[in-house]
Design a protein around this motif. Structure first.
Motif, PDB file in Angstrom:
ATOM      1  N   LEU A  84       0.823  -1.213   0.000  1.00  0.00           N
ATOM      2  CA  LEU A  84       0.000   0.000   0.000  1.00  0.00           C
ATOM      3  C   LEU A  84       0.857   1.263   0.000  1.00  0.00           C
ATOM      4  O   LEU A  84       0.394   2.334   0.370  1.00  0.00           O
ATOM      5  CB  LEU A  84      -0.922  -0.007   1.231  1.00  0.00           C
ATOM      6  CG  LEU A  84      -1.885  -1.185   1.304  1.00  0.00           C
ATOM      7  CD1 LEU A  84      -2.551  -1.246   2.668  1.00  0.00           C
ATOM      8  CD2 LEU A  84      -2.914  -1.099   0.206  1.00  0.00           C
ATOM      9  N   SER A  85       2.092   1.147  -0.426  1.00  0.00           N
ATOM     10  CA  SER A  85       3.030   2.273  -0.425  1.00  0.00           C
ATOM     11  C   SER A  85       2.500   3.463  -1.210  1.00  0.00           C
ATOM     12  O   SER A  85       1.792   3.306  -2.213  1.00  0.00           O
ATOM     13  CB  SER A  85       4.368   1.844  -1.054  1.00  0.00           C
ATOM     14  OG  SER A  85       4.911   0.756  -0.381  1.00  0.00           O
ATOM     15  N   ASP A  86       2.861   4.645  -0.746  1.00  0.00           N
ATOM     16  CA  ASP A  86       2.598   5.905  -1.451  1.00  0.00           C
ATOM     17  C   ASP A  86       1.123   6.159  -1.735  1.00  0.00           C
ATOM     18  O   ASP A  86       0.768   6.670  -2.787  1.00  0.00           O
ATOM     19  CB  ASP A  86       3.419   5.971  -2.751  1.00  0.00           C
ATOM     20  CG  ASP A  86       4.908   5.903  -2.490  1.00  0.00           C
ATOM     21  OD1 ASP A  86       5.351   6.539  -1.523  1.00  0.00           O
ATOM     22  OD2 ASP A  86       5.612   5.200  -3.237  1.00  0.00           O
ATOM     23  N   ASN A  87       0.280   5.814  -0.795  1.00  0.00           N
ATOM     24  CA  ASN A  87      -1.135   6.189  -0.849  1.00  0.00           C
ATOM     25  C   ASN A  87      -1.339   7.226   0.241  1.00  0.00           C
ATOM     26  O   ASN A  87      -1.710   6.914   1.372  1.00  0.00           O
ATOM     27  CB  ASN A  87      -2.032   4.959  -0.637  1.00  0.00           C
ATOM     28  CG  ASN A  87      -2.139   4.132  -1.886  1.00  0.00           C
ATOM     29  OD1 ASN A  87      -2.665   4.579  -2.894  1.00  0.00           O
ATOM     30  ND2 ASN A  87      -1.611   2.926  -1.823  1.00  0.00           N
ATOM     31  N   HIS A  88      -1.068   8.467  -0.096  1.00  0.00           N
ATOM     32  CA  HIS A  88      -0.985   9.542   0.882  1.00  0.00           C
ATOM     33  C   HIS A  88      -2.341   9.973   1.424  1.00  0.00           C
ATOM     34  O   HIS A  88      -2.398  10.751   2.370  1.00  0.00           O
ATOM     35  CB  HIS A  88      -0.228  10.725   0.291  1.00  0.00           C
ATOM     36  CG  HIS A  88       1.142  10.330  -0.182  1.00  0.00           C
ATOM     37  ND1 HIS A  88       2.145   9.987   0.702  1.00  0.00           N
ATOM     38  CD2 HIS A  88       1.654  10.161  -1.415  1.00  0.00           C
ATOM     39  CE1 HIS A  88       3.231   9.648   0.023  1.00  0.00           C
ATOM     40  NE2 HIS A  88       2.953   9.742  -1.264  1.00  0.00           N
ATOM     41  N   ARG A  89      -3.413   9.477   0.831  1.00  0.00           N
ATOM     42  CA  ARG A  89      -4.743   9.823   1.337  1.00  0.00           C
ATOM     43  C   ARG A  89      -5.237   8.835   2.392  1.00  0.00           C
ATOM     44  O   ARG A  89      -6.319   8.995   2.923  1.00  0.00           O
ATOM     45  CB  ARG A  89      -5.737   9.931   0.183  1.00  0.00           C
ATOM     46  CG  ARG A  89      -5.394  11.095  -0.750  1.00  0.00           C
ATOM     47  CD  ARG A  89      -6.462  11.363  -1.756  1.00  0.00           C
ATOM     48  NE  ARG A  89      -6.498  10.310  -2.763  1.00  0.00           N
ATOM     49  CZ  ARG A  89      -7.347  10.286  -3.774  1.00  0.00           C
ATOM     50  NH1 ARG A  89      -8.239  11.241  -3.911  1.00  0.00           N
ATOM     51  NH2 ARG A  89      -7.314   9.317  -4.644  1.00  0.00           N
TER      52      ARG A  89
END
Length: 183
Positions: free
Chosen positions: A58-63
């Motif tokens: 789930l990397s780089d899912n800033h939301r």
């Protein structure tokens, strides 16, 4: 593509997850996933979708926010064989969700009589002894066994936080029954 803004993106993904039995690694990195979308994906995973899954990225899912932490804590407990990657560290290595890094578990409020841990999470040497470590302060010395009651065996953390616990007969849980000092 952004799963959350693509029409029916999450719905289509969940439908595909429900029918696939061979995927071992699922990368949703940089997919624009939000807490709501993640809840739908995890609901599928905990009800039997992707039975062969070993890794979820789930990397780089800033939301993803605080609700995602709670949902992923549940997934980690219900599907312990799945490695959950939450991001990348400064060194480029995967940041894995685990008991030690699980912010939901680390920040939960301790409520006497209600807060409990599965025995397999607190055993010092699983499979070789019944010695348990303190889950409140994570002091590594075994808890001191105390009274044996009709409800189970009482234990106390003597060296760390001083908390009292009850290892309940038949439930395989260690329940906090008294928190003497804050960890």
């Amino acid at each position: 593509a952004d799963l959350e803004t693509t029409p029916d993106g999450i719905k289509q993904l969940c439908e595909a997850l429900a029918t696939n039995t061979s995927v071992k690694s699922l990368s949703l990195a940089r997919s624009g996933l939000t807490d709501t979308g993640l809840q739908q994906v995890v609901a599928k995973l905990v009800t039997g979708a992707l039975p062969a899954l070993e890794r979820l990225d789930l990397s780089d899912n800033h939301r993803l926010g605080a609700a995602a932490d709670a949902v992923l804590h549940g997934l980690r407990r219900l599907r312990p064989g799945v490695v959950i990657v939450r991001g990348k560290g400064e060194d480029g290595d995967d940041k894995l969700l685990s008991a030690e890094t699980d912010s939901f578990a680390a920040q939960r409020e301790l409520i006497e009589g209600l807060t409990a841990w599965p025995l397999e999470e607190v055993l010092v040497n699983p499979g070789t002894s019944n010695d348990m470590r303190c889950p409140v302060c994570t002091y590594q010395e075994p808890l001191k066994q105390g009274l044996i009651t009709s409800g189970g065996n009482q234990h106390r953390c003597l060296e760390g936080c001083g908390s009292y616990f009850l290892a309940s007969i038949g439930t395989s849980q260690l329940t906090l029954i008294g928190n003497r000092r804050k960890p």
